[in-house]
Scaffold this active site. Structure first.
Site, PDB file in Angstrom:
ATOM      1  N   SER A 261      85.791  37.618   3.493  1.00 29.75           N
ATOM      2  CA  SER A 261      85.402  38.422   4.645  1.00 29.75           C
ATOM      3  C   SER A 261      83.892  38.560   4.673  1.00 29.75           C
ATOM      4  O   SER A 261      83.196  38.192   3.722  1.00 29.75           O
ATOM      5  CB  SER A 261      86.029  39.813   4.548  1.00 29.75           C
ATOM      6  OG  SER A 261      85.533  40.498   3.400  1.00 29.75           O
ATOM      7  N   LYS A 262      83.385  39.137   5.753  1.00 24.32           N
ATOM      8  CA  LYS A 262      81.946  39.369   5.859  1.00 24.32           C
ATOM      9  C   LYS A 262      81.482  40.279   4.734  1.00 24.32           C
ATOM     10  O   LYS A 262      80.465  40.024   4.085  1.00 24.32           O
ATOM     11  CB  LYS A 262      81.623  39.989   7.218  1.00 24.32           C
ATOM     12  CG  LYS A 262      80.147  40.338   7.397  1.00 24.32           C
ATOM     13  CD  LYS A 262      79.906  40.991   8.752  1.00 24.32           C
ATOM     14  CE  LYS A 262      78.475  41.497   8.864  1.00 24.32           C
ATOM     15  NZ  LYS A 262      78.235  42.186  10.145  1.00 24.32           N
ATOM     16  N   ARG A 263      82.231  41.351   4.487  1.00 25.50           N
ATOM     17  CA  ARG A 263      81.844  42.294   3.428  1.00 25.50           C
ATOM     18  C   ARG A 263      81.836  41.618   2.062  1.00 25.50           C
ATOM     19  O   ARG A 263      80.911  41.802   1.280  1.00 25.50           O
ATOM     20  CB  ARG A 263      82.801  43.486   3.411  1.00 25.50           C
ATOM     21  CG  ARG A 263      82.540  44.447   2.253  1.00 25.50           C
ATOM     22  CD  ARG A 263      83.501  45.615   2.249  1.00 25.50           C
ATOM     23  NE  ARG A 263      83.259  46.504   3.369  1.00 25.50           N
ATOM     24  CZ  ARG A 263      83.930  47.644   3.569  1.00 25.50           C
ATOM     25  NH1 ARG A 263      84.899  47.984   2.737  1.00 25.50           N
ATOM     26  NH2 ARG A 263      83.647  48.406   4.603  1.00 25.50           N
ATOM     27  N   ILE A 266      78.789  39.379   1.751  1.00 27.06           N
ATOM     28  CA  ILE A 266      77.564  40.160   1.542  1.00 27.06           C
ATOM     29  C   ILE A 266      77.493  40.664   0.106  1.00 27.06           C
ATOM     30  O   ILE A 266      76.441  40.599  -0.547  1.00 27.06           O
ATOM     31  CB  ILE A 266      77.499  41.328   2.540  1.00 27.06           C
ATOM     32  CG1 ILE A 266      77.272  40.798   3.960  1.00 27.06           C
ATOM     33  CG2 ILE A 266      76.392  42.308   2.162  1.00 27.06           C
ATOM     34  CD1 ILE A 266      77.360  41.849   5.039  1.00 27.06           C
ATOM     35  N   ASN A 286      72.350  39.254  11.179  1.00 26.54           N
ATOM     36  CA  ASN A 286      73.065  38.701  10.031  1.00 26.54           C
ATOM     37  C   ASN A 286      72.622  37.252   9.849  1.00 26.54           C
ATOM     38  O   ASN A 286      72.951  36.403  10.680  1.00 26.54           O
ATOM     39  CB  ASN A 286      74.573  38.748  10.255  1.00 26.54           C
ATOM     40  CG  ASN A 286      75.092  40.156  10.430  1.00 26.54           C
ATOM     41  OD1 ASN A 286      75.392  40.838   9.468  1.00 26.54           O
ATOM     42  ND2 ASN A 286      75.190  40.612  11.685  1.00 26.54           N
TER      43      ASN A 286
END
Length: 507
Positions: A261-263, A266, A286
């Protein structure tokens, strides 16, 4: 029939690397089989439409060199290629299903649907469905008299068209990657095919467009497997030949614990997008792989290995080689973990293969950031060609290159010096004399350093490190001979003298 595949993203947000990988596999399969790769924008969900998302999708693919043969901005014989421009087509096919008895009008209001779900939950049904049993108790054309249905439609009462899923039937399809997949129709609900706002849902538009555009293979993510039995029924109800299905495995977090996922990206320190995405509402930026210094050749290679197993025992492939070797049968069922360190290594291997002209082309967008005062491109390129052995991205290479062209801070140098005494001082002075009196010959530098170190009873390795630290403020870098050539004779002498003088002043 020749191979025709499509990548059909929805512009409900930016294109993440999972979507890019799906596009890539479609593209490779098409090119491998001398077929066509179609880009279709599925933008019928107007409530979730995000401005700028379509442009992000197209720019991402273009940057990577994944060029569509048919689609928006390109055209083709099967257009339009945005579903919002094809809306008049879908109503006709939804009505055809109603006439055939495979779909029906449903007039339930949002309040009635919520009350229906509440009743089922209270009776112990955890996941209420509008299906072959519950539709008998709702307001639809299966339970209402024909006259009432006609009156409601003519009076403008909002309605949707739902598929009529048959009771207790086995629905199966063959997946090129997974083999036979089977569902019981009792597990399915009567999905909405056409909404009250005049737009189709994904299920209807997807199947109608794939048929009309003569798509032969549907290659998409495994999250669409639960939707496929509805699509199988639609092909059956229309009397159309089904395309072949291939559902790709998930891309997993680096630790393998769940979907990337994006989280998660990151937290692991890498982007989730191919190129930068700026949220139109929050203006949050982003960065993508392009912005952190990946090159298209590298990212393409990285994504190709996520779920696909090449026939040869190697990991570095050009796009031409990927096309040559790609087969859906070599795609695995299991999820593929994203390893950022390995991704950087693969990217570096492609950077090392770049021609000087292409290396500079990829570096050019970053030059102003690293060299705001400007720099002569020929000098920069000379340094980059040396430094690329030590950088995994264009940004890393430029960071290393910057350290060559900028004098290091005296304090930084002094703090890093491995040793300092009269012998080191004398050796450095000898080295200055040598540089001043001779033409710089990178091949002779190691020998000269060895001779000077021996003369002043210093360890060669430590003396070489001292020179490197004095010149760059770094403990690692390219061979000293090449480093001196890049910095230039006069600047080498100036940096050495500055440190000698600074040490003298601190006595």
């Amino acid at each position: 029939m020749s191979v025709r595949v499509r990548f059909a993203p929805s512009p409900t947000g930016p294109l993440h690397i999972g979507g890019v990988r799906t596009a890539l596999f479609n593209y490779l399969f098409a090119k491998r089989n001398n077929g066509k790769f179609i880009l279709r924008i599925e933008d019928t969900d107007r409530s979730r439409y995000v401005p700028g998302a379509e442009d992000h999708i197209k720019e991402s693919l273009k940057w990577l060199g994944i060029q569509w043969d048919e689609g928006p901005d390109v055209g083709g014989h099967y257009g339009p290629y945005r579903q919002s421009e094809r809306v008049n087509i879908y109503k006709e096919y939804a009505e055809l299903l109603v006439k055939k008895g495979h779909a029906y009008y449903a007039f339930d209001t949002p309040e009635e649907l919520e009350a229906f779900r509440d009743r089922l939950r209270k009776s112990g049904v955890p996941n209420p469905q509008y299906n072959s049993i519950t539709r008998q108790y709702m307001r639809n054309s299966l339970t209402l008299p024909a006259e009432e249905v006609k009156r409601l439609i003519e009076s403008g009462t909002p309605y949707v068209i739902r598929i009529k899923v048959p009771r207790n039937r086995e629905i199966k399809f063959y997946d090129v990657i997974r083999g036979w997949v089977s569902f019981n129709s009792n597990e399915l609900d009567d999905k909405v095919l056409f909404k009250s706002d005049g737009f189709p849902t994904y299920h209807l538009a997807n199947v109608v467009d794939d048929h009309l555009m003569e798509i032969t293979h549907v290659i998409r993510g495994e999250e669409w497997i639960p939707s496929t039995p509805i699509h199988v029924l639609l092909y059956e109800f229309f009397g159309w030949e089904m395309p072949k299905f291939a559902h790709l495995p998930l891309i997993l977090r680096p630790d393998g614990k769940g979907k990337l996922s994006k989280r998660a990206a990151i937290e692991a320190g890498f982007p989730i997008y191919a190129i930068k995405w700026t949220d139109p509402k929050t203006k949050e930026e982003n960065p993508g792989f392009r912005e952190i210094g990946f090159i298209p050749e590298g990212l393409i290679n990285v994504l190709a290995l996520l779920g696909w197993h090449p026939p040869e025992d190697r990991e570095i492939y050009t796009i031409e080689e990927l096309i040559q070797y790609f087969e859906l049968e070599r795609v695995g069922k299991s999820g593929a973990q994203f390893n950022f360190e390995k991704a950087k290594w693969i990217n570096q291997q492609h950077i090392l293969k770049l021609s000087p002209e292409k290396l500079m082309a990829y570096a050019r967008p970053f030059i102003k950031e690293f060299f705001p005062e400007g720099i002569e491109e020929s000098k920069l390129l000379e340094a980059m060609l040396v430094m690329r052995e030590r950088g995994t991205t264009i940004r890393e290479i430029l960071e290393l290159t910057k350290s060559v062209f900028e004098r290091p801070e005296i304090e930084q140098v002094i703090n890093l010096l491995p040793e300092w005494n009269d012998n080191v001082k004398a050796a450095l002075q000898d080295f200055i004399n040598y540089i001043e009196s001779e033409e710089l010959d990178p091949s002779q530098i190691p020998t000269k350093i060895k001779d000077i170190a021996k003369k002043w009873e210093l360890k060669k390795g430590k003396f070489m490190l001292t020179i490197r630290v004095v010149l760059t403020g770094q403990k690692a870098g390219p061979p000293l001979g090449e480093l001196l050539k890049i910095i230039g004779k006069n600047e080498v002498v100036n940096r050495l003298k500055l440190v000698l003088n600074a040490k003298e002043e601190r006595k």
